[in-house]
Design a protein around this motif. Structure first.
Motif, PDB file in Angstrom:
ATOM      1  N   SER A  62       0.859  -1.179   0.000  1.00  0.00           N
ATOM      2  CA  SER A  62       0.000   0.000   0.000  1.00  0.00           C
ATOM      3  C   SER A  62       0.901   1.237   0.000  1.00  0.00           C
ATOM      4  O   SER A  62       2.132   1.131   0.085  1.00  0.00           O
ATOM      5  CB  SER A  62      -0.947  -0.027   1.203  1.00  0.00           C
ATOM      6  OG  SER A  62      -0.340   0.542   2.329  1.00  0.00           O
ATOM      7  N   GLY A  63       0.305   2.405  -0.086  1.00  0.00           N
ATOM      8  CA  GLY A  63       1.091   3.642  -0.138  1.00  0.00           C
ATOM      9  C   GLY A  63       2.034   3.787   1.042  1.00  0.00           C
ATOM     10  O   GLY A  63       3.165   4.295   0.903  1.00  0.00           O
ATOM     11  N   THR A  64       1.614   3.311   2.193  1.00  0.00           N
ATOM     12  CA  THR A  64       2.422   3.449   3.402  1.00  0.00           C
ATOM     13  C   THR A  64       3.762   2.715   3.274  1.00  0.00           C
ATOM     14  O   THR A  64       4.771   3.152   3.835  1.00  0.00           O
ATOM     15  CB  THR A  64       1.615   2.937   4.619  1.00  0.00           C
ATOM     16  OG1 THR A  64       0.374   3.647   4.635  1.00  0.00           O
ATOM     17  CG2 THR A  64       2.344   3.172   5.922  1.00  0.00           C
ATOM     18  N   MET A  67       6.055   5.084   1.772  1.00  0.00           N
ATOM     19  CA  MET A  67       6.493   6.066   2.780  1.00  0.00           C
ATOM     20  C   MET A  67       7.605   5.458   3.643  1.00  0.00           C
ATOM     21  O   MET A  67       8.639   6.078   3.883  1.00  0.00           O
ATOM     22  CB  MET A  67       5.310   6.466   3.678  1.00  0.00           C
ATOM     23  CG  MET A  67       4.199   7.210   2.947  1.00  0.00           C
ATOM     24  SD  MET A  67       2.677   7.394   3.950  1.00  0.00           S
ATOM     25  CE  MET A  67       3.147   8.628   5.159  1.00  0.00           C
ATOM     26  N   PHE A  89      -2.239  12.072   7.957  1.00  0.00           N
ATOM     27  CA  PHE A  89      -1.086  11.547   7.218  1.00  0.00           C
ATOM     28  C   PHE A  89       0.218  12.236   7.607  1.00  0.00           C
ATOM     29  O   PHE A  89       1.280  11.614   7.560  1.00  0.00           O
ATOM     30  CB  PHE A  89      -1.363  11.550   5.713  1.00  0.00           C
ATOM     31  CG  PHE A  89      -2.456  10.560   5.377  1.00  0.00           C
ATOM     32  CD1 PHE A  89      -2.194   9.200   5.383  1.00  0.00           C
ATOM     33  CD2 PHE A  89      -3.761  10.974   5.145  1.00  0.00           C
ATOM     34  CE1 PHE A  89      -3.197   8.267   5.130  1.00  0.00           C
ATOM     35  CE2 PHE A  89      -4.773  10.055   4.885  1.00  0.00           C
ATOM     36  CZ  PHE A  89      -4.488   8.694   4.879  1.00  0.00           C
ATOM     37  N   ARG A  92       1.283  10.359  10.480  1.00  0.00           N
ATOM     38  CA  ARG A  92       1.878   9.073  10.101  1.00  0.00           C
ATOM     39  C   ARG A  92       3.369   9.222   9.814  1.00  0.00           C
ATOM     40  O   ARG A  92       4.179   8.397  10.233  1.00  0.00           O
ATOM     41  CB  ARG A  92       1.148   8.480   8.895  1.00  0.00           C
ATOM     42  CG  ARG A  92       1.679   7.102   8.510  1.00  0.00           C
ATOM     43  CD  ARG A  92       0.808   6.402   7.492  1.00  0.00           C
ATOM     44  NE  ARG A  92      -0.514   6.137   8.031  1.00  0.00           N
ATOM     45  CZ  ARG A  92      -1.496   5.535   7.346  1.00  0.00           C
ATOM     46  NH1 ARG A  92      -1.290   5.134   6.093  1.00  0.00           N
ATOM     47  NH2 ARG A  92      -2.671   5.323   7.890  1.00  0.00           N
ATOM     48  N   THR A 136       3.271  16.528   3.354  1.00  0.00           N
ATOM     49  CA  THR A 136       2.085  15.853   2.824  1.00  0.00           C
ATOM     50  C   THR A 136       1.468  16.797   1.796  1.00  0.00           C
ATOM     51  O   THR A 136       1.160  17.941   2.132  1.00  0.00           O
ATOM     52  CB  THR A 136       1.072  15.568   3.955  1.00  0.00           C
ATOM     53  OG1 THR A 136       1.748  14.873   5.004  1.00  0.00           O
ATOM     54  CG2 THR A 136      -0.101  14.742   3.449  1.00  0.00           C
ATOM     55  N   SER A 138      -1.479  16.342  -0.449  1.00  0.00           N
ATOM     56  CA  SER A 138      -2.910  16.428  -0.172  1.00  0.00           C
ATOM     57  C   SER A 138      -3.144  15.707   1.147  1.00  0.00           C
ATOM     58  O   SER A 138      -2.953  14.494   1.235  1.00  0.00           O
ATOM     59  CB  SER A 138      -3.688  15.754  -1.299  1.00  0.00           C
ATOM     60  OG  SER A 138      -4.956  15.353  -0.837  1.00  0.00           O
ATOM     61  N   THR A 140      -5.390  14.073   3.049  1.00  0.00           N
ATOM     62  CA  THR A 140      -6.682  13.480   2.709  1.00  0.00           C
ATOM     63  C   THR A 140      -7.681  13.536   3.870  1.00  0.00           C
ATOM     64  O   THR A 140      -8.890  13.510   3.665  1.00  0.00           O
ATOM     65  CB  THR A 140      -6.463  12.029   2.245  1.00  0.00           C
ATOM     66  OG1 THR A 140      -5.321  12.018   1.374  1.00  0.00           O
ATOM     67  CG2 THR A 140      -7.650  11.492   1.481  1.00  0.00           C
ATOM     68  N   ASP A 165       4.576  13.028   0.568  1.00  0.00           N
ATOM     69  CA  ASP A 165       3.471  12.078   0.449  1.00  0.00           C
ATOM     70  C   ASP A 165       2.473  12.685  -0.542  1.00  0.00           C
ATOM     71  O   ASP A 165       1.792  13.659  -0.242  1.00  0.00           O
ATOM     72  CB  ASP A 165       2.827  11.877   1.826  1.00  0.00           C
ATOM     73  CG  ASP A 165       1.509  11.087   1.765  1.00  0.00           C
ATOM     74  OD1 ASP A 165       1.002  10.814   0.666  1.00  0.00           O
ATOM     75  OD2 ASP A 165       0.988  10.764   2.855  1.00  0.00           O
ATOM     76  N   VAL A 167       0.212  10.621  -2.127  1.00  0.00           N
ATOM     77  CA  VAL A 167      -0.573   9.414  -2.414  1.00  0.00           C
ATOM     78  C   VAL A 167      -1.925   9.783  -3.016  1.00  0.00           C
ATOM     79  O   VAL A 167      -2.371   9.168  -3.974  1.00  0.00           O
ATOM     80  CB  VAL A 167      -0.724   8.523  -1.161  1.00  0.00           C
ATOM     81  CG1 VAL A 167      -1.617   7.317  -1.465  1.00  0.00           C
ATOM     82  CG2 VAL A 167       0.633   8.031  -0.670  1.00  0.00           C
ATOM     83  N   SER A 168      -2.581  10.822  -2.456  1.00  0.00           N
ATOM     84  CA  SER A 168      -3.907  11.147  -3.005  1.00  0.00           C
ATOM     85  C   SER A 168      -3.879  12.286  -4.017  1.00  0.00           C
ATOM     86  O   SER A 168      -4.914  12.649  -4.557  1.00  0.00           O
ATOM     87  CB  SER A 168      -4.891  11.479  -1.869  1.00  0.00           C
ATOM     88  OG  SER A 168      -4.499  12.638  -1.187  1.00  0.00           O
ATOM     89  N   GLN A 190      -4.213   3.336  -5.804  1.00  0.00           N
ATOM     90  CA  GLN A 190      -5.668   3.305  -5.594  1.00  0.00           C
ATOM     91  C   GLN A 190      -6.344   4.659  -5.425  1.00  0.00           C
ATOM     92  O   GLN A 190      -7.491   4.705  -5.003  1.00  0.00           O
ATOM     93  CB  GLN A 190      -5.979   2.432  -4.370  1.00  0.00           C
ATOM     94  CG  GLN A 190      -5.828   3.116  -3.011  1.00  0.00           C
ATOM     95  CD  GLN A 190      -4.428   3.087  -2.440  1.00  0.00           C
ATOM     96  OE1 GLN A 190      -3.464   3.037  -3.179  1.00  0.00           O
ATOM     97  NE2 GLN A 190      -4.293   3.154  -1.131  1.00  0.00           N
ATOM     98  N   LYS A 191      -5.657   5.758  -5.781  1.00  0.00           N
ATOM     99  CA  LYS A 191      -6.299   7.056  -5.585  1.00  0.00           C
ATOM    100  C   LYS A 191      -6.555   7.672  -6.964  1.00  0.00           C
ATOM    101  O   LYS A 191      -7.346   7.138  -7.716  1.00  0.00           O
ATOM    102  CB  LYS A 191      -5.420   7.909  -4.674  1.00  0.00           C
ATOM    103  CG  LYS A 191      -5.057   7.191  -3.365  1.00  0.00           C
ATOM    104  CD  LYS A 191      -5.861   7.627  -2.176  1.00  0.00           C
ATOM    105  CE  LYS A 191      -5.733   6.704  -0.992  1.00  0.00           C
ATOM    106  NZ  LYS A 191      -5.078   7.298   0.170  1.00  0.00           N
TER     107      LYS A 191
END
Ligand SMILES: *Cc1c(COP(=O)(O)O)cnc(C)c1O
Length: 383
Positions: A62-64, A67, A89, A92, A136, A138, A140, A165, A167-168, A190-191
């Motif tokens: 996954s995206g994490t 990261m 995020f 995170r 970060t 976006s 989210t 980050d 991701v989105s 997945q975004k």
């Protein structure tokens, strides 16, 4: 229809039928020439979308995971890093850097605030800089899209590496890996990239490569050097999620066919449409009423209504799936994602569902205004 779902979350997002079709084909071998061709094209397309001449590494995670790879490849225990955090995020990044033994200096904002490059500049000069600054793009959880270009410029000026980050945001709003000087940019399938969950992508600049200590402990699966060497031969180190790579290749092709600039404009107009509809209904925006906010719109639930219950009711009654609030916003806000395979009728469907359920729950909202306002804002504004 009992099992019909309308997916309006900021990830996972709806997947175009061409992508689903490609992923349903028989599995090919990951060390065959069939797959090599797909890998090569996918890497080229990723570079176009990242706007980089450098490397973009692909991990099955996954995206994490992407990261985590940035932290384990760029830092050693005891390194001083700065995290700019204004939501879930950002937190995170700070939690992960801490786990890896970094000395973490967090510039913490309230959830929903927009980070400022003056604050970052001041902190870096007061504290003698940092090895890495984590941003970060976006956020989210709040709908805020930060000015990564401005933040990165300040961090580079202070001699830090910049890790983002995205991701989105990648594929939804402008992001220039090379010309903004971003050393590592993490995204996920997945975004806005319109593919099922399962892949993380990470760009790596030449400055970032120079900072990677060869064979340092603390990483194996996510080792950037090993990954790059194997990617250069189109011979992945481990078995990738073959079907998702096949899907990503098709999805990136669709995005490039639309044109990145056109996709950014579409997302800006979708954000405008969503905010206009929300305002017309008489609801209050949590995310900024601002064109930058083109990924996800966060909305305050009306007084006396729990936003998590609203989200559950929408799903149960209408099959409409929105995102609830996270952390301190749990129960207070709900979020409509508008990235990827998405058009204005997705916005109007989401708004119509919210309107119906809120009216049933007795909220004081304006009926019948949201959809007209959303369509007007989408059609009659040009970016
Ligand atoms: C979705 C998301 C992630 C990564 O989530 P995974 O569940 O690990 O794929 C990271 N950052 C942001 C801003 C996100 O929106």
């Amino acid at each position: 229809v009992a099992d019909k779902r309308y997916l309006f979350t900021p990830g996972p997002t709806p997947v175009p039928p061409q992508v689903l079709e490609a992923m349903s084909r028989p599995i090919i071998h990951h060390r065959s020439s069939d797959f090599r061709e797909i890998l090569q094209r996918t890497f080229d397309r990723l570079r176009d979308i990242y706007r980089t001449e450098g490397d973009v590494l692909v991990f099955t995670s996954s995206g994490t995971g992407g990261m985590e790879s940035a932290i384990s490849n760029l830092t050693r225990p005891g390194d001083r890093v700065v995290v700019v955090s204004a939501g879930h995020f950002g937190e995170r990044w700070a939690a992960m850097a801490q786990k890896f033994g970094c000395e973490v200096d967090t510039i913490g904002y309230e959830w929903g605030e927009t980070p400022s490059s003056d604050d970052l500049s001041a902190r870096l000069s007061e504290t003698g800089g940092a090895k890495v600054v984590f941003l970060t793009h976006s956020e989210t959880s709040t709908g805020v899209v930060a000015d990564v270009q401005g933040l990165a410029a300040v961090a580079k000026e202070a001699g830090a590496l910049v890790v983002v980050d995205a991701v989105s945001s990648l594929g939804a709003v402008p992001l220039e890996t090379d010309s903004w000087g971003l050393d590592a940019v993490v995204s996920g399938s997945q975004k806005a990239l319109m593919t099922p969950p399962g892949l993380a992508t990470v760009s790596v600049s030449s400055d970032a490569w120079a900072a990677v200590e060869k064979d340092a402990p603390g990483r194996y699966y996510f080792d950037w050097q090993e990954t790059r060497e194997r990617q250069e031969q189109f011979d992945p180190a481990f078995t990738p999620a073959v079907s998702i790579v096949v899907g990503l290749d098709v999805a990136l092709g669709l995005l490039l066919e639309e044109g990145l600039e056109q996709a950014f404009e579409r997302h800006t107009r979708l954000g405008r449409a969503c905010r206009a509809g929300v305002r017309a209904m008489g609801l209050e925006l949590f995310s900024p009423d601002d064109d930058r906010s083109a990924v996800v719109t966060a909305i305050n639930a009306p007084d006396g209504i729990d936003s998590s219950e609203l989200v559950q009711t929408l799903r149960d009654r209408q099959g409409i799936v929105l995102a609830p609030g996270q952390g301190p916003l749990k129960g207070k806000v709900f979020r409509i994602g508008h990235i990827g395979y998405y058009d204005v009728f997705d916005i109007t469907t989401a708004l119509a569902g919210v309107e119906l359920v809120l009216a049933e729950l007795g909220a004081d909202i304006e009926r019948g205004a949201a959809i007209t306002a959303a369509l007007e804002a989408f059609e009659h504004t040009r970016v």
